[in-house]
Structures are given as structure tokens and as C-alpha cells.
Motif scaffolding. Structure first.
Motif, PDB file in Angstrom:
ATOM      1  N   TYR A 130       3.098   2.630  -0.968  1.00  0.00           N
ATOM      2  CA  TYR A 130       2.229   2.539  -2.141  1.00  0.00           C
ATOM      3  C   TYR A 130       1.580   3.891  -2.428  1.00  0.00           C
ATOM      4  O   TYR A 130       1.555   4.366  -3.567  1.00  0.00           O
ATOM      5  CB  TYR A 130       1.163   1.472  -1.893  1.00  0.00           C
ATOM      6  CG  TYR A 130       0.076   1.406  -2.940  1.00  0.00           C
ATOM      7  CD1 TYR A 130       0.325   0.872  -4.205  1.00  0.00           C
ATOM      8  CD2 TYR A 130      -1.216   1.847  -2.656  1.00  0.00           C
ATOM      9  CE1 TYR A 130      -0.674   0.807  -5.163  1.00  0.00           C
ATOM     10  CE2 TYR A 130      -2.225   1.787  -3.609  1.00  0.00           C
ATOM     11  CZ  TYR A 130      -1.952   1.262  -4.854  1.00  0.00           C
ATOM     12  OH  TYR A 130      -2.942   1.200  -5.799  1.00  0.00           O
ATOM     13  N   ASN A 263      -4.724  -2.651  -2.551  1.00  0.00           N
ATOM     14  CA  ASN A 263      -4.779  -4.042  -2.112  1.00  0.00           C
ATOM     15  C   ASN A 263      -5.937  -4.234  -1.137  1.00  0.00           C
ATOM     16  O   ASN A 263      -6.075  -3.482  -0.161  1.00  0.00           O
ATOM     17  CB  ASN A 263      -3.446  -4.398  -1.443  1.00  0.00           C
ATOM     18  CG  ASN A 263      -3.313  -5.877  -1.177  1.00  0.00           C
ATOM     19  OD1 ASN A 263      -4.231  -6.518  -0.680  1.00  0.00           O
ATOM     20  ND2 ASN A 263      -2.155  -6.424  -1.504  1.00  0.00           N
ATOM     21  N   ASN A 266      -5.137  -4.303   2.578  1.00  0.00           N
ATOM     22  CA  ASN A 266      -4.518  -3.137   3.203  1.00  0.00           C
ATOM     23  C   ASN A 266      -5.613  -2.235   3.774  1.00  0.00           C
ATOM     24  O   ASN A 266      -6.458  -1.736   3.039  1.00  0.00           O
ATOM     25  CB  ASN A 266      -3.690  -2.355   2.175  1.00  0.00           C
ATOM     26  CG  ASN A 266      -2.875  -1.237   2.804  1.00  0.00           C
ATOM     27  OD1 ASN A 266      -3.270  -0.659   3.816  1.00  0.00           O
ATOM     28  ND2 ASN A 266      -1.748  -0.931   2.199  1.00  0.00           N
ATOM     29  N   SER A 285      -6.168   4.916 -12.432  1.00  0.00           N
ATOM     30  CA  SER A 285      -4.899   4.255 -12.131  1.00  0.00           C
ATOM     31  C   SER A 285      -3.716   5.056 -12.643  1.00  0.00           C
ATOM     32  O   SER A 285      -2.571   4.659 -12.430  1.00  0.00           O
ATOM     33  CB  SER A 285      -4.875   2.844 -12.746  1.00  0.00           C
ATOM     34  OG  SER A 285      -5.055   2.901 -14.155  1.00  0.00           O
ATOM     35  N   GLU A 322       8.566  -6.532 -20.555  1.00  0.00           N
ATOM     36  CA  GLU A 322       7.349  -5.857 -20.105  1.00  0.00           C
ATOM     37  C   GLU A 322       6.869  -4.845 -21.137  1.00  0.00           C
ATOM     38  O   GLU A 322       5.672  -4.731 -21.415  1.00  0.00           O
ATOM     39  CB  GLU A 322       7.597  -5.179 -18.755  1.00  0.00           C
ATOM     40  CG  GLU A 322       7.747  -6.175 -17.609  1.00  0.00           C
ATOM     41  CD  GLU A 322       8.250  -5.520 -16.326  1.00  0.00           C
ATOM     42  OE1 GLU A 322       8.086  -6.140 -15.263  1.00  0.00           O
ATOM     43  OE2 GLU A 322       8.801  -4.404 -16.396  1.00  0.00           O
ATOM     44  N   PHE A 356       2.682 -11.478 -14.175  1.00  0.00           N
ATOM     45  CA  PHE A 356       2.412 -11.294 -12.748  1.00  0.00           C
ATOM     46  C   PHE A 356       3.023  -9.981 -12.259  1.00  0.00           C
ATOM     47  O   PHE A 356       2.393  -9.214 -11.513  1.00  0.00           O
ATOM     48  CB  PHE A 356       2.981 -12.469 -11.948  1.00  0.00           C
ATOM     49  CG  PHE A 356       2.802 -12.321 -10.464  1.00  0.00           C
ATOM     50  CD1 PHE A 356       1.575 -12.575  -9.869  1.00  0.00           C
ATOM     51  CD2 PHE A 356       3.854 -11.905  -9.662  1.00  0.00           C
ATOM     52  CE1 PHE A 356       1.399 -12.430  -8.500  1.00  0.00           C
ATOM     53  CE2 PHE A 356       3.686 -11.754  -8.290  1.00  0.00           C
ATOM     54  CZ  PHE A 356       2.456 -12.022  -7.717  1.00  0.00           C
ATOM     55  N   THR A 357       4.236  -9.681 -12.696  1.00  0.00           N
ATOM     56  CA  THR A 357       4.908  -8.439 -12.308  1.00  0.00           C
ATOM     57  C   THR A 357       4.139  -7.222 -12.814  1.00  0.00           C
ATOM     58  O   THR A 357       3.932  -6.241 -12.087  1.00  0.00           O
ATOM     59  CB  THR A 357       6.344  -8.410 -12.857  1.00  0.00           C
ATOM     60  OG1 THR A 357       7.069  -9.532 -12.356  1.00  0.00           O
ATOM     61  CG2 THR A 357       7.061  -7.126 -12.435  1.00  0.00           C
ATOM     62  N   GLU A 359       0.993  -7.080 -13.451  1.00  0.00           N
ATOM     63  CA  GLU A 359      -0.270  -6.968 -12.716  1.00  0.00           C
ATOM     64  C   GLU A 359      -0.049  -6.318 -11.356  1.00  0.00           C
ATOM     65  O   GLU A 359      -0.853  -5.507 -10.907  1.00  0.00           O
ATOM     66  CB  GLU A 359      -0.900  -8.354 -12.547  1.00  0.00           C
ATOM     67  CG  GLU A 359      -2.330  -8.302 -12.076  1.00  0.00           C
ATOM     68  CD  GLU A 359      -3.046  -9.627 -12.251  1.00  0.00           C
ATOM     69  OE1 GLU A 359      -4.250  -9.674 -11.943  1.00  0.00           O
ATOM     70  OE2 GLU A 359      -2.416 -10.616 -12.697  1.00  0.00           O
ATOM     71  N   MET A 360       1.050  -6.662 -10.699  1.00  0.00           N
ATOM     72  CA  MET A 360       1.367  -6.055  -9.412  1.00  0.00           C
ATOM     73  C   MET A 360       1.651  -4.562  -9.558  1.00  0.00           C
ATOM     74  O   MET A 360       1.393  -3.771  -8.645  1.00  0.00           O
ATOM     75  CB  MET A 360       2.576  -6.752  -8.779  1.00  0.00           C
ATOM     76  CG  MET A 360       2.324  -8.179  -8.316  1.00  0.00           C
ATOM     77  SD  MET A 360       0.995  -8.313  -7.065  1.00  0.00           S
ATOM     78  CE  MET A 360      -0.411  -8.783  -8.085  1.00  0.00           C
ATOM     79  N   LYS A 361       2.171  -4.166 -10.695  1.00  0.00           N
ATOM     80  CA  LYS A 361       2.460  -2.750 -10.943  1.00  0.00           C
ATOM     81  C   LYS A 361       1.212  -1.988 -11.367  1.00  0.00           C
ATOM     82  O   LYS A 361       1.234  -0.758 -11.484  1.00  0.00           O
ATOM     83  CB  LYS A 361       3.526  -2.607 -12.032  1.00  0.00           C
ATOM     84  CG  LYS A 361       4.918  -3.046 -11.602  1.00  0.00           C
ATOM     85  CD  LYS A 361       5.921  -2.846 -12.728  1.00  0.00           C
ATOM     86  CE  LYS A 361       7.342  -3.175 -12.277  1.00  0.00           C
ATOM     87  NZ  LYS A 361       8.325  -2.975 -13.364  1.00  0.00           N
ATOM     88  N   GLY A 362       0.127  -2.716 -11.608  1.00  0.00           N
ATOM     89  CA  GLY A 362      -1.106  -2.049 -12.000  1.00  0.00           C
ATOM     90  C   GLY A 362      -1.172  -1.715 -13.478  1.00  0.00           C
ATOM     91  O   GLY A 362      -2.003  -0.906 -13.895  1.00  0.00           O
ATOM     92  N   LYS A 365      -4.568  -6.232 -15.874  1.00  0.00           N
ATOM     93  CA  LYS A 365      -5.301  -7.085 -14.938  1.00  0.00           C
ATOM     94  C   LYS A 365      -5.803  -8.311 -15.684  1.00  0.00           C
ATOM     95  O   LYS A 365      -5.925  -8.321 -16.920  1.00  0.00           O
ATOM     96  CB  LYS A 365      -6.470  -6.330 -14.315  1.00  0.00           C
ATOM     97  CG  LYS A 365      -7.585  -5.978 -15.280  1.00  0.00           C
ATOM     98  CD  LYS A 365      -8.735  -5.297 -14.533  1.00  0.00           C
ATOM     99  CE  LYS A 365      -9.865  -4.921 -15.481  1.00  0.00           C
ATOM    100  NZ  LYS A 365     -10.993  -4.284 -14.756  1.00  0.00           N
TER     101      LYS A 365
END
Length: 377
Positions: A130, A263, A266, A285, A322, A356-357, A359-362, A365
Motif C-alpha cells: 500500500y 487502514n 494496519n 489522498s 468506475e 465498493f471497489t 472506496e477501496m481505491k480511495g 468515501k
């Protein structure tokens, strides 16, 4: 060019009473030169009645430090190292402002340390995929938005070496601040990168030759990393990581501090998340967040980027759906899923997984009430 004897005298002063850097620097500034300090070492108490007796005592036996300083200068000249006294115009002027700035630095490199823009990138030595991805993407985007920049770090394992290598890959000059003398390199496995940095940046230290990379030296060198820069960016850090020390020092020097969130589960994101929570660091970000926060938007390429939307291309691997969601939220941010489905033309069943994908990629939100907020605005 500083007089050679003044260089020797400055190096000698840096070798005595090194536990109280601020007091020595104040003495140097009050008398105007290292030569003046040494010449008046016998009557300092008469000239400056408030001077510390301990500092006066440390200056009385100056012969051995002078001898070591002559040896240092001889070695430096033979190995392409430039001693930078604090009175030298090539000395980092940002660092010179700090109350605990070193009297002398030893520099081997090719880049001007007084670049218009300087940023330090720090973080954990145990970087994750990450963290590596952040450094890669952020540096690549930064190159497009802000082409004139000097990148500084500590040449350590993890985020430091990733920052140096990504800087080189993006044709940024980069300087490594070391915790030891320039007569060897720690860690040795970074030699190839260090050699490339000397050609396209440099290596910098306050420590003379024959100085080991002791633990305390890493803490001391962190103030140089912070002081030489306009801003400090923390990528990944544990709760008590060295990057947090650098960030704290940067704040005391009135530098801007930023951190990438991570995360919450983490451990190597905990330090960054805490910096943001405690308002020590601003949350970023992407590269555009950083450049905008630094008010570096006067850059011609940044203006062009803003006009073409390049600051939103942080994730070049976005799918068509996306990209459609991003485009929709760019026009009308903060939409509930039903409205987003209508405006983007994507069925809710398919939209849920895609959101969801993202959001995981930033990229976005979720806000209270099931509202989706695009971060890259």
C-alpha cells in the motif's frame, strides 16, 4: 567562497559541545564567525556575561578538534565533498532559520539545496505494498503538476528508499540525509541508488568521517530532513515510528505536515491516522491535494492539468463504469445511491459492487445517510 581557515574553525566548533547545538549556534551568531569564537574563547565570559560556563569550558581545549577538522577538510577535498558552513550561500537557507541548525554540513552532490520547492517524504522502514503504491502514484502525479521540486528523505529502508527511487524515476533531483559520515554508507545495499543520487541530487550529513550510524544520530538527522524542506509528507508510520519524529520537528519549524490515511487495522498506518486525528498533519489522498494545500497552483503545468482534469487521473486502471461514476460525482458530488444510479445510468445491483471497489481505491468515501462523496475534487 568561505575562507579555508573559517571552514576548519567551523568544523572544529561543530565537534565540541555537540550536545547543545542551540547554545553553540547562538554563540556563533552573536560573535559573527567561528574564527571570532575561537579567538575570544579565553575571554568569552567578559564579552558575554550570560554565556553558559559549560560552553566556555568546552571551548578551552580546541587544539584536538582543530586537528580533526583539518583532517576532515583534507579528506573532503580528496573525495569531492563540499563542507557547507552556515555562513555559506550554498548552505540550505530554510535550515539556517532553525534554532538548532548545524554549524556545518558535508555535501556530496550536484543539485542546489536551495530549490524553489523542497519536500521531504518519510515513513516506516517496514513499508507495505500500500505504501509503495502511494509513493509511486503520488510522485508520478506530482511530476505532472509540479515539475520543479527537490525530494528529500533519509535513504533508510522502506518509505525513504522508495521515495528516492521514485524521485529518480520521475526525473526529480533527490537528496539523502545521512546519520553518519560520508566515508561509508548505511545501509550498504542502497549504494547503487546513492551513487545515482550523487549524479542527480546528493548526499548530505552533519557528521564528520569516522562517525558510525548510531541510533541517536538518526534522531538528530531527522531535524535536517524537516528543516531543509517546505513540507513533510508521511506515507506510512507505526504509532512510534521515526517518521512521526520528523513530522513533529517539521511542525516546530513551522513547516507544513501531511499524511496519507490508511487502514485502521494496519499497524503501519496507525501513526499517519493519529497525525491526522490529532490535527498534526493534513490529510492528503493524491498529489493535487498536496499541491493545492501548499498553494503551488501558480505552476503553469498545474493550471493546464486543472483545465484538462489530469488531477483526477490518479487511478489510470479505472473501468468504464468506475469512470462513469467519477464523472457523475464530478458534476454533482454527494449523491445517494438511488440518484447516483439514475444519473450514472448503472443498475443498483452492479453499482453497489463498483462503489465498493472505488472506496477501496480511495477514490470516494461513504458519508452518513448512504451518500457517496468523491475525494478527488
Amino acid at each position: 567562497m568561505v575562507d579555508p581557515q573559517e571552514i576548519i574553525n567551523t568544523i572544529a566548533l561543530s565537534r565540541v559541545n555537540h550536545q547543545n547545538l542551540t547554545a553553540m549556534l547562538q554563540l556563533y551568531r552573536r560573535l559573527g564567525s567561528a574564527t571570532a569564537v575561537i579567538e575570544h574563547r579565553k575571554d568569552l565570559s567578559e564579552i558575554l556575561p550570560d554565556i553558559s560556563p559549560k560552553l566556555v569550558a568546552s571551548l578551552q581545549d580546541i587544539e584536538e578538534p582543530l586537528k580533526k577538522a583539518e583532517e576532515e577538510l583534507e579528506w573532503d577535498m580528496a573525495h569531492g565533498v563540499m563542507p557547507l558552513c552556515i555562513s555559506d550561500e550554498n548552505y540550505p537557507q530554510r535550515l539556517k532559520e532553525c534554532d538548532d541548525a548545524p554549524l556545518v554540513l558535508f555535501y556530496k552532490g550536484s543539485v542546489n539545496l536551495n530549490q524553489r520547492r523542497v519536500v521531504c517524504v518519510v515513513g516506516t522502514r517496514r513499508s507495505t505494498a500500500y505504501g509503495a503504491d502511494i509513493v509511486n502514484r503520488w510522485m508520478s502525479e506530482l511530476r505532472q503538476l509540479c515539475p520543479q521540486l527537490l525530494v528529500v528523505s533519509g535513504l533508510a529502508y522502506g518509505i525513504d528508499i522508495l521515495a528516492h527511487r521514485e524521485a529518480l524515476r520521475n526525473n526529480y533531483p533527490t537528496v539523502g540525509v545521512l546519520a553518519h559520515g560520508l566515508d561509508y554508507l548505511y545501509p550498504p545495499r542502497h549504494r547503487q541508488t546513492a551513487d545515482e543520487m550523487i549524479k542527480r541530487g546528493g548526499l548530505l550529513t552533519e557528521f564528520p568521517i569516522n562517525t558510525n550510524a548510531d541510533k541517536v544520530n538518526f534522531v538528530r538527522r531527522n531535524r535536517i530532513i524537516a528543516g531543509i524542506s517546505d513540507a513533510c509528507v508521511v506515507v506510512e508510520s507505526a504509532d512510534h515510528g521515526g517518521g512521526l519524529i520528523t513530522a513533529g520537528l517539521a511542525r516546530t519549524y513551522n513547516r507544513e505536515v501531511f499524511a496519507f490515511p490508511g487502514n485502521i487495522s494496519n499497524p503501519y498506518s496507525e501513526g499517519c491516522n493519529n497525525l491526522i486525528r490529532d490535527n498534526v498533519a493534513g490529510l492528503i489522498s493524491n498529489a493535487f491535494d498536496f499541491v493545492k494545500a501548499m498553494n503551488w497552483e501558480d505552476d503553469v503545468k498545474l493550471k493546464k492539468a486543472k483545465n484538462t482534469g489530469i488531477e483526477r487521473e490518479l487511478f489510470p486502471d479505472l473501468s468504464d463504469d468506475e469512470r462513469q461514476i467519477v464523472a457523475t460525482l464530478q458534476k454533482n458530488n454527494d449523491l445517494q445511491i438511488n440518484m447516483l444510479s439514475v444519473q450514472a445510468g448503472i443498475p443498483i445491483a452492479k453499482l453497489t459492487a463498483t462503489l465498493f471497489t472505488l472506496e477501496m481505491k480511495g477514490v470516494l468515501k461513504t458519508l452518513p445517510g448512504g451518500v457517496y462523496h468523491l475525494l478527488m475534487v
